[in-house]
Design a protein around this motif. Structure first.
Motif, mmCIF file in Angstrom:
data_model
loop_
_atom_site.group_PDB
_atom_site.id
_atom_site.type_symbol
_atom_site.label_atom_id
_atom_site.label_comp_id
_atom_site.label_asym_id
_atom_site.label_seq_id
_atom_site.Cartn_x
_atom_site.Cartn_y
_atom_site.Cartn_z
ATOM 1 N N UNK A 1 -2.594 7.466 -13.889
ATOM 2 C CA UNK A 1 -2.828 8.500 -14.902
ATOM 3 C C UNK A 1 -4.204 9.152 -14.736
ATOM 4 N N UNK A 2 -5.070 8.592 -13.898
ATOM 5 C CA UNK A 2 -6.383 9.213 -13.685
ATOM 6 C C UNK A 2 -6.464 9.697 -12.228
ATOM 7 N N UNK A 3 -7.665 9.893 -11.751
ATOM 8 C CA UNK A 3 -7.825 10.359 -10.369
ATOM 9 C C UNK A 3 -7.769 9.201 -9.357
ATOM 10 N N UNK A 4 -7.333 8.058 -9.827
ATOM 11 C CA UNK A 4 -7.230 6.892 -8.937
ATOM 12 C C UNK A 4 -5.862 6.863 -8.259
ATOM 13 N N UNK A 5 -5.875 6.660 -6.962
ATOM 14 C CA UNK A 5 -4.615 6.478 -6.231
ATOM 15 C C UNK A 5 -4.627 5.104 -5.579
ATOM 16 N N UNK A 6 -3.454 4.498 -5.545
ATOM 17 C CA UNK A 6 -3.379 3.137 -5.019
ATOM 18 C C UNK A 6 -2.497 3.077 -3.794
ATOM 19 N N UNK A 7 -2.919 2.308 -2.853
ATOM 20 C CA UNK A 7 -2.100 2.075 -1.665
ATOM 21 C C UNK A 7 -0.889 1.263 -2.112
ATOM 22 N N UNK A 8 0.299 1.661 -1.664
ATOM 23 C CA UNK A 8 1.483 0.980 -2.206
ATOM 24 C C UNK A 8 1.689 -0.419 -1.636
ATOM 25 N N UNK A 9 0.924 -0.775 -0.629
ATOM 26 C CA UNK A 9 1.070 -2.121 -0.076
ATOM 27 C C UNK A 9 -0.145 -2.977 -0.429
ATOM 28 N N UNK A 10 0.027 -3.841 -1.387
ATOM 29 C CA UNK A 10 -1.126 -4.698 -1.712
ATOM 30 C C UNK A 10 -1.413 -5.650 -0.572
ATOM 31 N N UNK A 11 -2.653 -5.923 -0.361
ATOM 32 C CA UNK A 11 -3.025 -6.856 0.697
ATOM 33 C C UNK A 11 -2.810 -8.278 0.208
ATOM 34 N N UNK A 12 -2.084 -9.048 0.977
ATOM 35 C CA UNK A 12 -1.881 -10.437 0.571
ATOM 36 C C UNK A 12 -2.986 -11.290 1.173
ATOM 37 N N UNK A 13 -3.698 -11.881 0.286
ATOM 38 C CA UNK A 13 -4.857 -12.667 0.692
ATOM 39 C C UNK A 13 -4.458 -14.131 0.634
#
Ligand SMILES: Nc1nc2c(ncn2[C@@H]2O[C@H](COP(=O)(O)OP(=O)(O)OP(=O)(O)O)[C@@H](O)[C@H]2O)c(=O)[nH]1
Length: 282
Positions: A164-176
């Motif tokens: 909802x803001x100017x933040x975009x997220x990579x659709x693949x979370x990194x599995x740590x």
């Protein structure tokens, strides 16, 4: 303790995360508030360090609130932005959006100074399995999104999820993947369900849990299991024997052990934090 760990896994995770880091401005590192230390990976820590990062202690509703505050203070003292979250029961994750704006202030100012208005800030969620990455991603995006990150190599083209803001997220979370070379870390991860508890004999896990509660939260143990003062201070293995006989009438240690672990996971023994903050001199 037999926990399978191959360096190959570590290298794969390392390479994947390193590749994806190039695409983002910052990392949202999700940890379990009950395990602020055990739910991370010290080796991968070095790679992530190179990026701006917000550490999110999720599942704060299950953790000991005093310990969570101490952990936040400790992280903040190391100049690390950190916040506590209960992603399960919170609908709007404004707290994350605000932290991102604060962390990225310098970059935002640069954009503003050069007249760029529609700038995006790009982030990647990272965390060991089960810490709540998908829950957080879904809530930031505002709908259920398919998360493909746990299947290495599936996603070739990176998609950006809009929030909802100017933040975009990579659709693949990194599995740590957690690094389990310390027995205690293994027990902590198994107790919270981050790794399969089949990796550790259930009775060992129950004895570990009893010892921890005897030490850190004795009142709750006493009340919940109706123990006398003498029973409360029994050596933990003896306490398991006592509880087994009381509950099963025989020697069904496995059943009694499972009950203890279930009670902990269902919150009957209260909020708890397995990783304790090291205070100077301790
Ligand atoms: N109590 C509580 N449960 C939570 C919270 N966040 C997530 N959960 C629950 O924890 C479980 C795991 O959450 P996910 O979002 O699937 O975690 P994940 O990190 O994506 O897990 P993987 O897909 O295994 O990597 C789910 O049952 C969630 O409902 C929280 O803040 N509090």
């Amino acid at each position: 303790m037999q926990i399978q760990w191959y360096p190959g896994h570590m290298n794969k995770a390392k390479n994947q995360i390193q590749d994806r880091l190039k695409l983002v401005d910052l990392v949202l590192e999700i940890r379990d508030a009950r395990l602020p230390q055990s739910s991370t990976n010290p080796v991968l820590e070095q790679i992530i360090k190179a990026k701006q990062r917000i550490i999110i202690l999720n599942k704060a509703d299950l953790a000991d609130p005093l310990m969570t505050q101490q952990w936040l203070r400790d992280l903040q003292a190391q100049q690390q932005m950190a916040l506590a979250l209960d992603a399960q029961h919170t609908n709007k994750l404004q707290v994350i959006q605000s932290a991102v704006q604060e962390l990225m202030q310098a970059k935002i100012q640069k954009y503003q100074q050069s007249g760029v208005r529609n700038y995006k800030l790009r982030a990647m969620c990272i965390g060991i399995p089960n810490v709540g990455k998908s829950t957080i991603l879904n809530k930031l995006v505002g709908k259920k999104v398919a998360v493909t990150g746990n299947k290495p190599g599936v996603t070739k083209n990176q998609n950006w999820l809009k929030t909802t803001s100017n933040l975009e997220l990579l659709d693949t979370p990194g599995v740590l993947w957690p690094k389990i070379d310390d027995e205690q870390v293994g027990y902590n991860l198994a107790l919270t369900g981050a790794i399969s508890d089949r990796l550790i004999p259930v009775q060992d896990l129950a004895v570990y849990a009893l010892e921890f509660w005897q030490h850190e939260y004795p009142d709750r143990l006493q009340t919940n299991y109706q123990l006398t003062e003498q029973e409360l201070v029994l050596p933990p293995a003896k306490l398991l024997v006592y509880l087994t006989q009381k509950w099963t009438g025989n020697d069904d240690f496995e059943r009694a052990s499972r009950r203890i672990i279930q009670d902990i996971r269902q919150g009957l023994l209260g909020q708890y934090t397995l990783d304790r903050v090291q205070v100077n001199g301790e």
